[in-house]
Scaffold this motif. Structure first.
Motif, PDB file in Angstrom:
ATOM      1  N   LEU A  56     -52.431  29.845 -31.686  1.00  0.00           N
ATOM      2  CA  LEU A  56     -52.289  30.002 -30.232  1.00  0.00           C
ATOM      3  C   LEU A  56     -51.907  31.436 -29.874  1.00  0.00           C
ATOM      4  O   LEU A  56     -52.353  31.976 -28.858  1.00  0.00           O
ATOM      5  N   ILE A  77     -49.600  34.727 -25.691  1.00  0.00           N
ATOM      6  CA  ILE A  77     -50.600  33.703 -25.381  1.00  0.00           C
ATOM      7  C   ILE A  77     -51.543  34.295 -24.342  1.00  0.00           C
ATOM      8  O   ILE A  77     -51.115  34.692 -23.248  1.00  0.00           O
ATOM      9  N   TYR A  82     -54.002  30.059 -22.162  1.00  0.00           N
ATOM     10  CA  TYR A  82     -53.045  29.413 -21.257  1.00  0.00           C
ATOM     11  C   TYR A  82     -53.771  28.482 -20.283  1.00  0.00           C
ATOM     12  O   TYR A  82     -53.406  27.307 -20.134  1.00  0.00           O
TER      13      TYR A  82
END
Length: 264
Positions: free
Chosen positions: A15, A22, A27
């Motif tokens: 991730l 991120i 997201y």
């Protein structure tokens, strides 16, 4: 589209990009899954203090699996499930490593605290996932270390770590990650897959309806457990060989790319 009811996300190499952020695309894509009713579970080798700083603005996760499964929390239910290495086994492992690899550096994670007998040089902090502005492990004496029942033991600089498996494999899980330079030791029943299975039982989701993303050896068990394993483009070959799909790398929004293709 696949019938995906839960998504399990590793952090480092998955991730998170190489800059430990991120991306906006990751997201938004995970948010769409969450908004559609899909459970989002994070499963990482990191302790809470190191993992939470990356997901503090990522409000879609209720269940967190830390320390490769040795600690599990649920925010909404205030659940905390902790599996530690028995004190006697920890002492035996410590003595064994001191004899066979005296040059190695050992960190002891206990819940969300970290201890060591040897100060870690700044240049080696990153090997333990510690950034320059993070708190360093507390330096303590051997008597204090001998009193611990650690959540996880981390060893850097132990090239013949397979010896630990031969000696203590009945009591602990031993995984080498980060190119084999970081040895992670946990209680035998602690693993990402065991902890995630506990979560799935709690939320009523079958493993065949789970998509999991990963990049390293500590994700192998999850890949064999969950119905749709996705290997990152930067993942080890062992994960790619047992994945249902290989997506782009963590620096090219690989999580979003796969979710957009198969889920939303």
């Amino acid at each position: 589209m696949l019938d995906i009811q839960a998504i399990v996300l590793d952090l480092d190499g998955t991730l998170l990009g190489s800059d430990k952020s991120i991306s906006p695309r990751n997201y938004e894509t995970v948010k769409r899954c969450y908004d559609s009713g899909i459970h989002i579970i994070v499963a990482t080798a990191r302790p809470p203090r190191a993992a939470n700083q990356f997901v503090e603005n990522f409000p879609f996760v209720d269940y967190f699996v830390y320390y490769n499964g040795a600690l599990l929390t649920c925010k909404s239910k205030q659940i905390k499930r902790h599996i530690s290495i028995p004190n006697e086994i920890s002492r035996q492992i410590n003595n064994f490593i001191e004899v066979h690899a005296p040059q190695s550096i050992i960190n002891y994670e206990v819940n969300d605290s970290c201890y060591t007998c040897t100060p870690i040089p700044d240049l080696q902090l990153s090997h333990f996932g510690i950034r320059s502005n993070d708190p360093k492990p507390l330096v303590v004496d051997k008597d204090f270390i001998s009193s611990l029942s650690p959540t996880k033991i981390l060893v850097h600089g132990y090239s013949t770590w397979m010896d630990v498996i031969e000696q203590f494999g009945d009591h602990v899980n031993v995984i080498a990650t980060d190119g084999g330079v970081l040895v992670q030791i946990m209680q035998k029943s602690a693993s990402k897959e065991e902890a995630v299975q506990w979560v799935l039982d709690d939320i009523g989701v079958k493993p065949e309806n789970v998509m999991v993303f990963g990049d390293d050896f500590n994700d192998l068990g999850l890949f064999h457990t969950c119905g749709f394993p996705i290997a990152m483009g930067n993942a080890i070959i062992e994960l790619k060989n047992c994945a249902a799909h290989v997506t782009d790398s963590n620096d090219n929004d690989g999580v979003a790319v796969a979710i957009e293709r198969f889920v939303v």
